[in-house]
Scaffold this motif. Structure first.
Motif, PDB file in Angstrom:
ATOM      1  N   GLU A 235       0.801  -1.223   0.000  1.00 51.86           N
ATOM      2  CA  GLU A 235       0.000   0.000   0.000  1.00 51.86           C
ATOM      3  C   GLU A 235       0.838   1.279   0.000  1.00 51.86           C
ATOM      4  O   GLU A 235       0.300   2.387   0.000  1.00 51.86           O
ATOM      5  N   ARG A 236       2.177   1.094  -0.052  1.00 49.56           N
ATOM      6  CA  ARG A 236       3.040   2.266  -0.229  1.00 49.56           C
ATOM      7  C   ARG A 236       2.996   2.756  -1.680  1.00 49.56           C
ATOM      8  O   ARG A 236       3.449   3.861  -1.972  1.00 49.56           O
ATOM      9  N   PHE A 237       2.472   1.922  -2.587  1.00 46.70           N
ATOM     10  CA  PHE A 237       2.286   2.348  -3.977  1.00 46.70           C
ATOM     11  C   PHE A 237       0.998   3.177  -4.034  1.00 46.70           C
ATOM     12  O   PHE A 237      -0.105   2.629  -4.065  1.00 46.70           O
ATOM     13  N   ILE A 238       1.156   4.473  -4.015  1.00 45.90           N
ATOM     14  CA  ILE A 238      -0.008   5.365  -3.911  1.00 45.90           C
ATOM     15  C   ILE A 238      -0.305   6.091  -5.214  1.00 45.90           C
ATOM     16  O   ILE A 238      -1.218   6.906  -5.288  1.00 45.90           O
ATOM     17  N   SER A 239       0.478   5.795  -6.267  1.00 46.75           N
ATOM     18  CA  SER A 239       0.241   6.466  -7.556  1.00 46.75           C
ATOM     19  C   SER A 239      -1.064   5.995  -8.160  1.00 46.75           C
ATOM     20  O   SER A 239      -1.618   4.966  -7.779  1.00 46.75           O
ATOM     21  N   SER A 240      -1.524   6.755  -9.155  1.00 51.80           N
ATOM     22  CA  SER A 240      -2.755   6.388  -9.853  1.00 51.80           C
ATOM     23  C   SER A 240      -2.616   4.988 -10.442  1.00 51.80           C
ATOM     24  O   SER A 240      -1.591   4.646 -11.017  1.00 51.80           O
TER      25      SER A 240
ATOM     26  N   ALA B 146       6.363 -10.206  -9.330  1.00 55.54           N
ATOM     27  CA  ALA B 146       7.768 -10.610  -9.155  1.00 55.54           C
ATOM     28  C   ALA B 146       7.995 -11.255  -7.792  1.00 55.54           C
ATOM     29  O   ALA B 146       8.716 -12.248  -7.672  1.00 55.54           O
ATOM     30  N   LYS B 147       7.382 -10.693  -6.741  1.00 57.03           N
ATOM     31  CA  LYS B 147       7.521 -11.258  -5.396  1.00 57.03           C
ATOM     32  C   LYS B 147       7.024 -12.705  -5.361  1.00 57.03           C
ATOM     33  O   LYS B 147       7.629 -13.573  -4.722  1.00 57.03           O
TER      34      LYS B 147
ATOM     35  N   ILE C  55      -3.406   6.659 -22.847  1.00 50.30           N
ATOM     36  CA  ILE C  55      -2.883   7.997 -23.121  1.00 50.30           C
ATOM     37  C   ILE C  55      -1.686   7.836 -24.046  1.00 50.30           C
ATOM     38  O   ILE C  55      -1.065   6.776 -24.090  1.00 50.30           O
ATOM     39  N   PRO C  56      -1.350   8.866 -24.828  1.00 53.65           N
ATOM     40  CA  PRO C  56      -0.151   8.773 -25.659  1.00 53.65           C
ATOM     41  C   PRO C  56       1.083   8.517 -24.791  1.00 53.65           C
ATOM     42  O   PRO C  56       1.151   8.970 -23.646  1.00 53.65           O
ATOM     43  N   ASN C  57       2.057   7.806 -25.355  1.00 56.91           N
ATOM     44  CA  ASN C  57       3.224   7.436 -24.558  1.00 56.91           C
ATOM     45  C   ASN C  57       3.996   8.643 -24.034  1.00 56.91           C
ATOM     46  O   ASN C  57       4.624   8.567 -22.980  1.00 56.91           O
ATOM     47  N   GLU C  58       3.950   9.755 -24.774  1.00 57.79           N
ATOM     48  CA  GLU C  58       4.714  10.915 -24.296  1.00 57.79           C
ATOM     49  C   GLU C  58       4.146  11.496 -23.010  1.00 57.79           C
ATOM     50  O   GLU C  58       4.820  12.262 -22.318  1.00 57.79           O
ATOM     51  N   LYS C  59       2.879  11.125 -22.673  1.00 60.98           N
ATOM     52  CA  LYS C  59       2.272  11.610 -21.427  1.00 60.98           C
ATOM     53  C   LYS C  59       2.203  10.522 -20.359  1.00 60.98           C
ATOM     54  O   LYS C  59       1.578  10.701 -19.323  1.00 60.98           O
ATOM     55  N   HIS C  60       2.849   9.403 -20.664  1.00 55.19           N
ATOM     56  CA  HIS C  60       2.802   8.262 -19.743  1.00 55.19           C
ATOM     57  C   HIS C  60       3.471   8.615 -18.417  1.00 55.19           C
ATOM     58  O   HIS C  60       4.540   9.229 -18.403  1.00 55.19           O
ATOM     59  N   PRO C  61       2.872   8.210 -17.270  1.00 53.16           N
ATOM     60  CA  PRO C  61       3.452   8.547 -15.963  1.00 53.16           C
ATOM     61  C   PRO C  61       4.544   7.587 -15.509  1.00 53.16           C
ATOM     62  O   PRO C  61       4.813   7.475 -14.307  1.00 53.16           O
ATOM     63  N   LEU C  62       5.191   6.888 -16.467  1.00 55.86           N
ATOM     64  CA  LEU C  62       6.169   5.866 -16.086  1.00 55.86           C
ATOM     65  C   LEU C  62       7.286   6.438 -15.226  1.00 55.86           C
ATOM     66  O   LEU C  62       7.751   5.779 -14.286  1.00 55.86           O
ATOM     67  N   LEU C  63       7.738   7.658 -15.528  1.00 53.47           N
ATOM     68  CA  LEU C  63       8.831   8.232 -14.751  1.00 53.47           C
ATOM     69  C   LEU C  63       8.432   8.366 -13.284  1.00 53.47           C
ATOM     70  O   LEU C  63       9.211   8.049 -12.382  1.00 53.47           O
ATOM     71  N   THR C  64       7.194   8.799 -13.043  1.00 56.40           N
ATOM     72  CA  THR C  64       6.685   8.889 -11.665  1.00 56.40           C
ATOM     73  C   THR C  64       6.625   7.495 -11.036  1.00 56.40           C
ATOM     74  O   THR C  64       7.005   7.305  -9.876  1.00 56.40           O
ATOM     75  N   TYR C  65       6.152   6.528 -11.815  1.00 57.71           N
ATOM     76  CA  TYR C  65       6.050   5.156 -11.312  1.00 57.71           C
ATOM     77  C   TYR C  65       7.433   4.598 -10.944  1.00 57.71           C
ATOM     78  O   TYR C  65       7.600   3.948  -9.903  1.00 57.71           O
ATOM     79  N   LYS C  66       8.419   4.823 -11.832  1.00 56.45           N
ATOM     80  CA  LYS C  66       9.773   4.304 -11.579  1.00 56.45           C
ATOM     81  C   LYS C  66      10.365   4.926 -10.321  1.00 56.45           C
ATOM     82  O   LYS C  66      11.005   4.250  -9.513  1.00 56.45           O
ATOM     83  N   THR C  67      10.163   6.225 -10.169  1.00 62.37           N
ATOM     84  CA  THR C  67      10.686   6.917  -8.978  1.00 62.37           C
ATOM     85  C   THR C  67      10.062   6.340  -7.710  1.00 62.37           C
ATOM     86  O   THR C  67      10.753   6.095  -6.711  1.00 62.37           O
ATOM     87  N   GLU C  68       8.753   6.121  -7.749  1.00 62.10           N
ATOM     88  CA  GLU C  68       8.053   5.548  -6.595  1.00 62.10           C
ATOM     89  C   GLU C  68       8.567   4.142  -6.299  1.00 62.10           C
ATOM     90  O   GLU C  68       8.822   3.797  -5.134  1.00 62.10           O
ATOM     91  N   TYR C  69       8.737   3.349  -7.350  1.00 58.80           N
ATOM     92  CA  TYR C  69       9.209   1.968  -7.164  1.00 58.80           C
ATOM     93  C   TYR C  69      10.587   1.954  -6.501  1.00 58.80           C
ATOM     94  O   TYR C  69      10.840   1.198  -5.559  1.00 58.80           O
ATOM     95  N   GLU C  70      11.511   2.772  -7.006  1.00 57.45           N
ATOM     96  CA  GLU C  70      12.879   2.790  -6.481  1.00 57.45           C
ATOM     97  C   GLU C  70      12.900   3.293  -5.039  1.00 57.45           C
ATOM     98  O   GLU C  70      13.702   2.827  -4.220  1.00 57.45           O
ATOM     99  N   LYS C  71      12.017   4.226  -4.716  1.00 60.29           N
ATOM    100  CA  LYS C  71      11.952   4.735  -3.344  1.00 60.29           C
ATOM    101  C   LYS C  71      11.500   3.639  -2.388  1.00 60.29           C
ATOM    102  O   LYS C  71      12.025   3.494  -1.271  1.00 60.29           O
ATOM    103  N   ILE C  72      10.550   2.818  -2.821  1.00 57.47           N
ATOM    104  CA  ILE C  72      10.029   1.744  -1.970  1.00 57.47           C
ATOM    105  C   ILE C  72      11.017   0.588  -1.858  1.00 57.47           C
ATOM    106  O   ILE C  72      11.232   0.038  -0.772  1.00 57.47           O
ATOM    107  N   ASN C  73      11.658   0.224  -2.994  1.00 62.37           N
ATOM    108  CA  ASN C  73      12.490  -0.977  -3.029  1.00 62.37           C
ATOM    109  C   ASN C  73      13.988  -0.708  -2.900  1.00 62.37           C
ATOM    110  O   ASN C  73      14.769  -1.644  -2.725  1.00 62.37           O
ATOM    111  N   GLY C  74      14.375   0.547  -3.033  1.00 62.14           N
ATOM    112  CA  GLY C  74      15.792   0.872  -2.903  1.00 62.14           C
ATOM    113  C   GLY C  74      16.615   0.503  -4.118  1.00 62.14           C
ATOM    114  O   GLY C  74      17.849   0.548  -4.075  1.00 62.14           O
ATOM    115  N   ALA C  75      15.979   0.116  -5.221  1.00 60.94           N
ATOM    116  CA  ALA C  75      16.684  -0.261  -6.442  1.00 60.94           C
ATOM    117  C   ALA C  75      15.707  -0.183  -7.608  1.00 60.94           C
ATOM    118  O   ALA C  75      14.494  -0.281  -7.415  1.00 60.94           O
ATOM    119  N   PRO C  76      16.211  -0.021  -8.838  1.00 62.93           N
ATOM    120  CA  PRO C  76      15.326   0.012 -10.000  1.00 62.93           C
ATOM    121  C   PRO C  76      14.636  -1.338 -10.201  1.00 62.93           C
ATOM    122  O   PRO C  76      15.125  -2.377  -9.758  1.00 62.93           O
TER     123      PRO C  76
END
Length: 811
Positions: free
Chosen positions: A200-205, A216-217, A246-267
């Motif tokens: 539940e630490r994944f709070i993004s849309s 993966a777990k 949504i078009p790929n140029e507006k994809h929130p992947l960068l936000t998702y990746k940042t959130e993932y790395e913050k939670i897991n400590g690695a990409p």
């Protein structure tokens, strides 16, 4: 009947899609299964327009509804609540309620649960609309278009018809793919609880990357068996999703990746596993399975591109683009081909289109880099810098991006700014050397800017990550030379050779230079010779090599022996020795034209001296032969009047006569078919045939040492044996025994003139006919061979005693 599975499906602002999804979960749609075998819990995650409980329950008595009140835009808490409420041992998780299912999902999932104690059963995710919806949106695909597709498809009666309006033909997935996630997976409730459910630490849309994280777990658990359902899939409906519609140029992947790395400590890294396949192939999807995907078509075009068949490659890329006009892979591929054809303007347009379609994916790094280079080539360095600085914001840990920005700033004479990006590239690469090409590009820029210590540091970092990359060792050697660390340079260049560097000419030339710096003249000459073999039009190197050889041969002429003759007695291990002697001659400073060994190279007639015409011998003499290795008898230098072979050092190898004769038979007759005896075993020869063969090849070792004539061993007498013994003991400088090759080479290295450098290991002997030669001979065959080779047998016994005596003295 007790239910085994609870389907937990989450809906958020997708009331339109929910009706179809829920229908595909009903027993009316799912085949050969009753509603008593599973339950469905439809959870509304606080939609603005919630689902109606009555509508949900209308799909069957096994359907339940829960409105989950929350302020979160993430489905994680709602999913966990549904899992908690489930009263069945297994749960099927559908994180996005816009996914319709194929009609065999429940049946085959239930049967797959019986395979193993701890299964993870999943389906592949597909999109409705013929292509990935992030791409389809560029062609006007939307909910209305999708409604028309579904209206004209009989999917309610046959859900497998959904394949015909899906992207399966263009999907990157097959039923056997190693998926990073599934939008419909089933697992034990206890197992899912064991990994913490949906974090539940994944709070993004949409939960961001929580589905990948959870999948993966589960895969990583040692007792979990991943089971992929053949022929079954989930089909995503277009609903304005935060990541899929949504078009790929507006994809929130960068936000998702940042959130993932913050939670897991690695990409994020996809799990490694081998899926077990279960299920069937319905006829509705069979036609799609063999169709080439974008990647496979691209692979064909890339191969053609690499082979220089640019027109053919372009035709495939343009066909791919006509089928998938909104696919970044197709645009980037066509861009790379046009770039090679120097159509830079068109190429740039395709790379920029690829960026707009898929700006956040890792592969887009290459799109940005190519676009930047093309902009710079087209005289727009500032635009190139802007493009790459945008890429750096999206991919902040990629050293290649910073390297190229630095290069463009250097070209703009903005050294201070360029250096900032160089430092950032070094920092990124040191922390994360993901690609060898990144290290190579950075090192080359540092070489260009004369920052040699930094360049070497980068290369050494890269070598630790990529110890089998030949070019990295070549770059390390270049840095060592400039830092005057020649021993290290030698080791690095030699390693580049060992790993088969693609540009062997450059490596040999560099190695020759560093050997020369160390005054290792023989090594330098050999390396330069190998470089000239690859690039014979290098006039400067040719002149340099000739000067070095001339100087070395002046030293050779001062010695007692100033030429070398290896007298090759047939079938005495001579082909291996020929190569050994010829390589040593090259290494010792002789030109290839000064060496004669049949089948060794193409510089001279490909025959033994005894087979040559007078014209061919004249041509050979013009080369001023200094090293001879062929089937010639003792005193060949005098008999054939080759004046350049003055004061020769003579060497030969002997072999046990019975095995030598058998080997001679198998080579000349059994293998090559002389006298019509191809494939005839020596034991199967008639008495007359055996006599004729032994008569022809008798006493060959006496023949060569006593200068009798090649095929005259049958007339050998005691005087010839005495002459052969005298030559062996008093006139050959040394000799070897094939059966004791290691000791023989040791003696040769000690006794040979000091200018003849035997530096390499002796090559392996030819064992092609070993089994045939080692055959047990019939008594009459052995007796006949012994009768015809009695002088060779006596000579060999003498040679063994003499060899042991000399070996003992040497030790």
């Amino acid at each position: 009947m007790k239910a085994l599975i609870t389907v937990v499906v989450i809906f958020y602002n997708n009331k339109r899609e929910a009706e179809r999804t829920l229908y595909t979960l009903s027993s009316q749609y799912q085949r050969e299964i009753s509603g008593k075998e599973y339950r469905v819990l439809a959870i509304d995650n606080a939609s603005a327009e919630p689902l109606e409980e009555e509508k949900v329950k209308s799909f069957g008595d096994n359907f339940d509804y829960l409105y989950y009140k929350t302020d979160s835009i993430s489905p994680c808490a709602a999913l966990n609540e549904g899992i908690k409420k489930a009263k069945t041992p297994y749960v099927m998780c559908i994180i996005d309620g816009a996914h319709m299912l194929s009609p065999g999902v429940m049946k085959y999932t239930l049967s797959a649960l019986k395979i193993t104690e701890n299964p993870l059963v999943y389906t592949i995710p597909l999109h409705l609309g013929g292509e990935f919806q992030n791409y389809a949106i560029h062609s006007g695909y939307n909910q209305k278009a999708e409604d028309r597709l579904l209206k004209n498809t009989d999917w309610r009666n046959n859900g497998y018809e959904l394949y015909h309006i899906s992207n399966i033909g263009n999907s990157r997935y097959s039923f056997a793919s190693k998926l990073a996630e599934s939008n419909c997976f089933t697992v034990k409730k206890d197992t899912l609880t064991q990994v913490g459910g949906f974090d539940e630490r994944f709070i993004s849309s949409g939960g961001g990357m929580v589905n990948l994280h959870t999948f993966a777990k589960l895969i990583e658990l040692p007792d979990v068996m991943p089971i992929a359902l053949n022929g079954e899939a989930s089909f995503h409906q277009f609903h304005g999703g935060v990541s899929t519609n949504i078009p790929n140029e507006k994809h929130p992947l960068l936000t998702y990746k940042t959130e993932y790395e913050k939670i897991n400590g690695a990409p994020y890294a996809p799990p490694e596993y081998a899926p077990h396949l279960w299920g069937h192939f319905p006829k509705e999807c069979q036609d799609f399975i063999p169709i080439s995907t974008a990647e496979s078509l691209a692979k064909i075009a890339k191969t053609l591109r690499q082979n220089g068949q640019l027109d053919e490659a372009q035709a495939i890329a343009e066909y791919l683009l006509s089928r998938q006009p909104n696919t970044d892979i197709a645009h980037a591929l066509l861009g790379s081909i046009l770039q090679l054809k120097n159509n830079n303007k068109r190429a740039l347009g395709h790379f920029q289109k690829a960026i707009s379609l898929n700006p956040l994916a890792p592969i887009s790094i290459n799109y940005y880099l190519n676009a930047g280079r093309l902009l710079n080539t087209e005289g727009k360095p500032k635009a190139a810098i802007r493009t790459l600085e945008k890429a750096a914001l999206i991919h902040p840990d990629q050293p290649e991006i910073y390297t190229n920005i630095a290069r463009f700033y250097f070209l703009q004479k903005q050294t201070k700014k360029a250096q900032e990006y160089v430092d950032e590239a070094i920092r990124c690469f040191t922390l994360k050397p993901e690609r060898a090409t990144a290290g190579i590009g950075l090192a080359n820029l540092l070489f260009q800017e004369k920052a040699i210590p930094k360049a070497r540091d980068v290369v050494q970092t890269a070598i630790k990550a990529y110890p089998d990359n030949a070019h990295l060792y070549f770059l390390a050697g270049r840095a060592d030379i400039q830092l005057k660390e020649f021993e290290s340079a030698t080791l690095n260049f030699e390693k580049a050779l060992e790993l088969k560097h693609r540009n062997l000419y450059s490596v040999y030339k560099a190695l020759g230079n560093v050997y020369n710096r160390q005054r290792r003249n023989n090594d330098a000459i050999y390396a330069f010779h190998k470089a000239l073999e690859i690039k014979p039009d290098d006039k400067d190197l040719k002149i340099r090599l000739e000067k070095m050889r001339s100087k070395m041969q002046e030293e050779v002429d001062k010695h007692k022996f100033n030429s070398f003759i290896y007298m090759h007695i047939p079938k005495c291990g001579g082909m291996s020795m020929r190569r050994y002697v010829c390589d040593a001659a090259l290494y010792s400073g002789f030109a290839a034209s000064q060496i004669h060994a049949p089948k060794y190279n193409d510089f001279f007639p490909n025959r033994n001296l005894v087979q040559m015409s007078w014209d061919e011998l004249g041509l050979l003499k013009d080369h001023k032969i200094r090293v001879l290795a062929d089937h010639t008898d003792f005193n060949a230098h005098t008999n054939y009047r080759i004046l350049s072979l003055k004061a020769p050092f003579y060497y030969s190898i002997l072999r046990e006569p019975i095995t030598r004769t058998v080997s001679h038979y198998y080579y000349n007759f059994f293998q090559n078919g002389n006298e019509g005896l191809r494939m005839v075993h020596i034991n199967d020869l008639t008495e007359k045939q055996l006599d004729r063969i032994c008569y022809t090849i008798a006493n060959q070792q006496v023949v060569y040492l006593a200068e009798m004539g090649v095929n005259e061993g049958y007339r050998a007498e005691q005087k010839h044996l005495d002459r052969a013994k005298d030559v062996l003991e008093n006139q050959l400088q040394c000799f070897g025994l094939l059966e004791k090759m290691e000791e023989s080479i040791s003696i040769l290295k000690q006794e040979a003139p000091e200018w003849m450098k035997f530096y390499q290991d002796f090559p392996k002997l030819n064992t092609g006919h070993k089994k045939k030669e080692a055959v047990v001979l019939e008594p009459h065959v052995k007796e006949t061979i012994e009768k015809y080779n009695k002088f060779d047998i006596e000579l060999y016994d003498f040679a063994v005693q003499l060899f042991e005596k000399r070996l003992k003295k040497m030790k």
